[in-house]
Scaffold this active site. Structure first.
Site, PDB file in Angstrom:
ATOM      1  N   ARG A  72       0.856  -1.185   0.000  1.00  0.00           N
ATOM      2  CA  ARG A  72       0.000   0.000   0.000  1.00  0.00           C
ATOM      3  C   ARG A  72       0.894   1.237   0.000  1.00  0.00           C
ATOM      4  NH1 ARG A  72      -4.579  -1.666  -2.088  1.00  0.00           N
ATOM      5  NH2 ARG A  72      -5.591  -3.299  -0.862  1.00  0.00           N
ATOM      6  N   ALA A  84     -10.278  -8.375  -0.789  1.00  0.00           N
ATOM      7  CA  ALA A  84     -11.204  -7.242  -0.818  1.00  0.00           C
ATOM      8  C   ALA A  84     -11.138  -6.555  -2.160  1.00  0.00           C
ATOM      9  CB  ALA A  84     -10.845  -6.263   0.300  1.00  0.00           C
ATOM     10  N   LEU A  86     -13.138  -3.131  -4.776  1.00  0.00           N
ATOM     11  CA  LEU A  86     -14.096  -2.056  -4.992  1.00  0.00           C
ATOM     12  C   LEU A  86     -15.396  -2.547  -5.609  1.00  0.00           C
ATOM     13  CD1 LEU A  86     -11.711   0.602  -6.568  1.00  0.00           C
ATOM     14  CD2 LEU A  86     -12.621   0.589  -4.240  1.00  0.00           C
ATOM     15  N   GLU A 101     -14.119 -11.063  -5.917  1.00  0.00           N
ATOM     16  CA  GLU A 101     -12.830 -10.718  -5.320  1.00  0.00           C
ATOM     17  C   GLU A 101     -12.143 -11.936  -4.697  1.00  0.00           C
ATOM     18  OE1 GLU A 101     -11.088  -8.048  -5.649  1.00  0.00           O
ATOM     19  OE2 GLU A 101     -12.626  -6.885  -6.669  1.00  0.00           O
ATOM     20  N   GLU A 105      -8.529 -12.731  -6.122  1.00  0.00           N
ATOM     21  CA  GLU A 105      -7.371 -12.497  -5.254  1.00  0.00           C
ATOM     22  C   GLU A 105      -6.868 -13.743  -4.551  1.00  0.00           C
ATOM     23  OE1 GLU A 105      -8.035  -9.252  -2.550  1.00  0.00           O
ATOM     24  OE2 GLU A 105      -7.800  -7.788  -4.163  1.00  0.00           O
ATOM     25  N   GLY A 124     -15.006  10.922   7.963  1.00  0.00           N
ATOM     26  CA  GLY A 124     -14.712  12.349   7.891  1.00  0.00           C
ATOM     27  C   GLY A 124     -14.096  12.769   6.575  1.00  0.00           C
ATOM     28  N   GLU A 153      -1.189  -6.567  -7.002  1.00  0.00           N
ATOM     29  CA  GLU A 153      -1.623  -7.943  -6.735  1.00  0.00           C
ATOM     30  C   GLU A 153      -0.682  -8.991  -7.331  1.00  0.00           C
ATOM     31  OE1 GLU A 153      -5.618  -8.199  -8.154  1.00  0.00           O
ATOM     32  OE2 GLU A 153      -6.401  -6.915  -6.556  1.00  0.00           O
TER      33      GLU A 153
END
Length: 194
Positions: A72, A84, A86, A101, A105, A124, A153
């Site tokens: 990441r 996971a 989108l 997914e 994955e 937020g 990936e």
């Protein structure tokens, strides 16, 4: 809130007076909206306009959970995560996205699916709603049907870990992915409750 009142989030969106997309991104956009609150008056906020996502707690017959490790870039970290992705296919129900997914994955299919819940990953600053599912009755996808992974990936490591060991790693502060923490603790509590 009174002592006997149910503890529940109250959905009550403030009317938006003005709104625009200030940045069209590769994966998501940044929106700018002005709205009013009774005690604060007019406010303007920018946030990530997110399509939503899913995550899968895939448990095998020995109560081991499948984890993936993915780089990441914003945090410069190879994080242990749940499979996971989108909600980026129009009109695709979240459980179908979760099935896709898990296949893409982890090269797995599941016989049974149970929604564990959903959470707002960063309310937020993002509109993301992340749906978490428990997948059981796992079977491997034949090699000829496997998804070819690329980007972050490509070459992604996977690891089967006993559910309790993942809980221990969370409590020790050894793993930090928010969705993994939420999903694993929900699954562990569901198991504790029978």
């Amino acid at each position: 809130m009174t002592a006997g009142e149910a503890l529940v989030d109250r959905r009550d969106p403030a009317p938006v007076q003005r709104g625009e997309i200030v940045h069209h991104g590769i994966v998501w956009d940044v929106a700018k909206e002005s709205f009013s609150l009774p005690l604060a008056g007019e406010l303007t906020r920018e946030f990530v306009a997110h399509p939503g996502a899913v995550a899968v707690v895939a448990l095998d017959e020995d109560d081991r959970v499948l984890l993936i490790q993915q780089y990441r870039h914003p945090i410069g970290t190879y994080e242990w995560e749940l499979p996971a992705g989108l909600l980026d296919v129009p009109e695709e129900p979240p459980v179908e996205c979760a099935r896709r997914e898990l296949l893409e994955e982890a090269d797995l299919r599941a016989r049974t699916w149970k929604p564990l819940g959903h959470h707002h990953s960063s309310p937020g600053g993002s509109s993301e709603v992340l749906h978490v599912y428990l997948a059981r009755g796992l079977s491997e996808v034949p090699a000829a049907e496997r998804h070819e992974r690329d980007g972050e990936e490509a070459g992604m490591p996977t690891r089967w870990v006993p559910l309790e060991d993942v809980v221990d790693a969370i409590m020790a502060g050894a793993i930090h992915n928010g969705t993994l923490i939420v999903g694993i603790l929900m699954a562990a509590e569901q198991r504790r409750r029978g």
